[in-house]
Write a protein that holds these residues in place. Structure first.
Motif, mmCIF file in Angstrom:
data_model
loop_
_atom_site.group_PDB
_atom_site.id
_atom_site.type_symbol
_atom_site.label_atom_id
_atom_site.label_comp_id
_atom_site.label_asym_id
_atom_site.label_seq_id
_atom_site.Cartn_x
_atom_site.Cartn_y
_atom_site.Cartn_z
ATOM 1 N N GLN A 175 6.419 -5.630 3.891
ATOM 2 C CA GLN A 175 5.437 -4.939 4.715
ATOM 3 C C GLN A 175 4.489 -4.139 3.815
ATOM 4 O OE1 GLN A 175 5.507 -5.188 8.293
ATOM 5 N NE2 GLN A 175 6.876 -6.850 7.679
ATOM 6 N N VAL A 176 3.204 -4.385 3.962
ATOM 7 C CA VAL A 176 2.199 -3.756 3.106
ATOM 8 C C VAL A 176 1.285 -2.889 3.963
ATOM 9 C CG1 VAL A 176 0.251 -4.137 1.546
ATOM 10 C CG2 VAL A 176 2.241 -5.661 1.461
ATOM 11 N N LEU A 177 1.179 -1.628 3.601
ATOM 12 C CA LEU A 177 0.251 -0.738 4.296
ATOM 13 C C LEU A 177 -1.174 -1.165 3.951
ATOM 14 C CD1 LEU A 177 -0.073 1.841 6.048
ATOM 15 C CD2 LEU A 177 -0.292 3.104 3.888
ATOM 16 N N ALA A 178 -1.892 -1.666 4.947
ATOM 17 C CA ALA A 178 -3.259 -2.144 4.753
ATOM 18 C C ALA A 178 -4.213 -1.185 5.456
ATOM 19 C CB ALA A 178 -3.410 -3.555 5.309
ATOM 20 N N ALA A 237 3.291 -9.074 4.582
ATOM 21 C CA ALA A 237 2.743 -8.901 5.934
ATOM 22 C C ALA A 237 1.858 -7.661 5.913
ATOM 23 C CB ALA A 237 3.858 -8.743 6.951
ATOM 24 N N LEU A 238 0.563 -7.849 6.119
ATOM 25 C CA LEU A 238 -0.375 -6.740 6.090
ATOM 26 C C LEU A 238 -0.289 -5.948 7.390
ATOM 27 C CD1 LEU A 238 -3.483 -8.588 4.556
ATOM 28 C CD2 LEU A 238 -1.748 -7.232 3.361
ATOM 29 N N ARG A 239 0.047 -4.682 7.286
ATOM 30 C CA ARG A 239 0.128 -3.797 8.448
ATOM 31 C C ARG A 239 -1.169 -2.986 8.515
ATOM 32 N NH1 ARG A 239 5.663 -2.253 8.988
ATOM 33 N NH2 ARG A 239 5.015 -0.493 10.277
ATOM 34 N N TRP A 240 -2.145 -3.519 9.227
ATOM 35 C CA TRP A 240 -3.450 -2.876 9.307
ATOM 36 C C TRP A 240 -3.336 -1.579 10.090
ATOM 37 C CZ3 TRP A 240 -7.068 -3.981 6.073
ATOM 38 C CH2 TRP A 240 -7.091 -5.262 5.492
ATOM 39 N N THR A 241 -3.764 -0.504 9.451
ATOM 40 C CA THR A 241 -3.551 0.842 9.960
ATOM 41 C C THR A 241 -4.880 1.579 10.036
ATOM 42 O OG1 THR A 241 -1.369 0.846 8.927
ATOM 43 C CG2 THR A 241 -2.268 2.985 9.588
ATOM 44 N N LEU A 257 -4.886 4.155 -2.551
ATOM 45 C CA LEU A 257 -5.219 2.859 -1.960
ATOM 46 C C LEU A 257 -6.557 2.423 -2.554
ATOM 47 C CD1 LEU A 257 -4.163 3.377 1.760
ATOM 48 C CD2 LEU A 257 -2.976 2.034 0.008
ATOM 49 N N PRO A 258 -6.508 1.779 -3.720
ATOM 50 C CA PRO A 258 -7.736 1.461 -4.449
ATOM 51 C C PRO A 258 -8.723 0.642 -3.622
ATOM 52 C CG PRO A 258 -5.791 1.054 -5.797
ATOM 53 C CD PRO A 258 -5.300 1.328 -4.416
ATOM 54 N N VAL A 259 -9.996 0.845 -3.925
ATOM 55 C CA VAL A 259 -11.129 0.167 -3.291
ATOM 56 C C VAL A 259 -11.485 0.802 -1.945
ATOM 57 C CG1 VAL A 259 -12.038 -2.020 -2.364
ATOM 58 C CG2 VAL A 259 -10.627 -2.036 -4.449
ATOM 59 N N PRO A 319 6.014 3.053 -4.021
ATOM 60 C CA PRO A 319 6.817 2.420 -2.960
ATOM 61 C C PRO A 319 7.406 3.436 -1.992
ATOM 62 C CG PRO A 319 7.316 1.421 -5.083
ATOM 63 C CD PRO A 319 6.439 2.608 -5.367
ATOM 64 N N GLU A 320 7.803 4.588 -2.502
ATOM 65 C CA GLU A 320 8.413 5.597 -1.641
ATOM 66 C C GLU A 320 7.397 6.152 -0.646
ATOM 67 O OE1 GLU A 320 10.522 4.925 -5.299
ATOM 68 O OE2 GLU A 320 8.455 5.657 -4.999
ATOM 69 N N ARG A 321 6.192 6.442 -1.103
ATOM 70 C CA ARG A 321 5.167 6.977 -0.209
ATOM 71 C C ARG A 321 4.690 5.922 0.772
ATOM 72 N NH1 ARG A 321 2.589 11.374 -0.492
ATOM 73 N NH2 ARG A 321 0.465 10.572 -0.344
ATOM 74 N N GLU A 322 4.642 4.676 0.329
ATOM 75 C CA GLU A 322 4.244 3.610 1.246
ATOM 76 C C GLU A 322 5.290 3.445 2.342
ATOM 77 O OE1 GLU A 322 2.631 -0.968 1.114
ATOM 78 O OE2 GLU A 322 4.259 -0.401 -0.247
ATOM 79 N N ALA A 323 6.569 3.424 1.976
ATOM 80 C CA ALA A 323 7.638 3.254 2.970
ATOM 81 C C ALA A 323 7.614 4.395 3.988
ATOM 82 C CB ALA A 323 8.982 3.188 2.279
ATOM 83 N N LYS A 324 7.395 5.602 3.522
ATOM 84 C CA LYS A 324 7.342 6.755 4.418
ATOM 85 C C LYS A 324 6.166 6.631 5.379
ATOM 86 C CE LYS A 324 7.161 11.811 4.452
ATOM 87 N NZ LYS A 324 7.109 13.036 3.601
ATOM 88 N N ALA A 325 5.022 6.197 4.854
ATOM 89 C CA ALA A 325 3.846 6.039 5.704
ATOM 90 C C ALA A 325 4.036 4.927 6.721
ATOM 91 C CB ALA A 325 2.614 5.756 4.834
ATOM 92 N N LEU A 326 4.651 3.834 6.296
ATOM 93 C CA LEU A 326 4.865 2.711 7.217
ATOM 94 C C LEU A 326 5.785 3.099 8.382
ATOM 95 C CD1 LEU A 326 5.258 -0.211 4.667
ATOM 96 C CD2 LEU A 326 3.471 -0.004 6.399
#
Length: 334
Positions: A175-178, A237-241, A257-259, A319-326
């Motif tokens: 799962q990718v925070l998008a 899997a892009l999780r558009w947020t 989150l570059p760009v 990874p830790e901050r992404e998992a928390k955000a997801l």
């Protein structure tokens, strides 16, 4: 054409050198010797910041010089003064950061600028680039000086880490925070397209400032990340947020989150420039899928880890901050 490239062993400078060689130019690369330049160039070693470091440039003549320097403007001043009588034109790869903040949507080359001085030492990035412009123009005159005001630069050899981070993250899968919306238009330039345009502009005798990034809508955030998924063959899997949910999680745009920039003042400054002057002067931008695929191929060829400029902090979300955000509120599927 005879080109003197100041640098030329990494990212933008390397793209310029490879394009010039491909066009049959005679290329001299002046560099510190930390990286191997492309085959086929004349290599001159020197350190522009050291006493006597320009000695290798005290002889020789060229049709044009391309300079990507982004630190003390006094370094550009000293180099330009040394070369002014022996080089035809000076192309300075500057930045859209030279525009006074906030840079409004639709800002063209006549927008207000930050203060700068060709005599400055270490100053913030925006003032350094503006000082570099002034230094080049003072030595070569406005008719022989070209300012390539680049925005976001992507492509093979990237040593800042933005697109390489996204490719590496998506290659890991899951799962990718998008950061959304996925339809958010982006402006950037592939370093190779910058190289083509710059060399053509030098040969055509262009001068003055040009905003050099893709037209608005050339690509979207969704197209960029979808291309990353395709080229890596990942199961990501892009999780558009929504932007509000990303910001509420305390995540920093652009760095973590570059760009990506959320719609608003910062987005307008980075992704909503008027580039009509450069387009009229021949700017052509390759599809985002090509930039992504070629960057991935380069990354794989060097073992998957991109080089990192020592003067730039690493980018990307842990990874830790992404998992928390997801797992937080406002994220689809949380």
């Amino acid at each position: 054409m005879r080109l003197l490239m100041l640098g030329g062993t990494e990212f933008v400078g390397r793209a310029v050198v490879e394009e010039a060689l491909g066009q049959g130019w005679e290329v001299t690369v002046f560099h510190r010797g930390r990286h191997t330049p492309p085959e086929g160039v004349v290599s001159l070693i020197g350190d522009r910041t050291a006493p006597g470091g320009l000695a290798a440039l005290e002889a020789g003549s060229w049709d044009a010089v391309v300079d990507t320097w982004s630190a003390a403007p006094s370094v550009v001043r000293d180099t330009a003064r040394l070369l002014a009588d022996r080089v035809g034109r000076y192309a300075y790869v500057s930045s859209r950061s030279v525009y006074a903040w906030p840079a409004a949507a639709g800002l063209a080359e006549d927008g207000p600028l930050v203060e700068g001085s060709p005599d400055d030492g270490d100053v913030p990035y925006a003032e350094a680039k503006r000082g570099g412009e002034l230094a080049a123009a003072a030595a070569f005159g406005p008719e022989r000086t070209l300012f390539v005001r680049a925005g976001l630069i992507l492509g093979p050899y990237e040593n800042v880490g933005r697109l390489p981070w996204w490719l590496g993250r998506i290659a890991r899968g899951g799962q990718v925070l998008a950061p959304g919306p996925d339809t958010l238009p982006l402006q950037y330039v592939d370093a190779r397209d910058l190289a083509v345009w710059t060399l053509d502009a030098v040969e055509a005798g262009l001068s003055g400032p040009y905003n050099l990034i893709s037209p608005a809508g050339h690509a979207t955030m969704g197209e960029l990340l979808d291309a990353c998924v395709r080229v890596t063959g990942s199961d990501a899997a892009l999780r558009w947020t929504a932007p509000d949910a990303v910001l509420a999680a305390g995540i920093e745009p652009w760095t973590e989150l570059p760009v990506w920039m959320p719609p608003g003042e910062m987005y307008d400054a980075m992704h909503a420039a008027d580039v009509s002057r450069a387009v009229a002067a021949g700017l052509r931008c390759r599809p985002v899928a090509e930039t992504v695929a070629d960057t991935w191929a380069w990354l794989r060829s060097i073992g998957g880890t991109a080089p990192q400029r020592p003067d730039r902090p690493p980018v990307g979300l842990s990874p830790e901050r992404e998992a928390k955000a997801l797992a937080g509120p406002g994220v689809p599927g949380a």
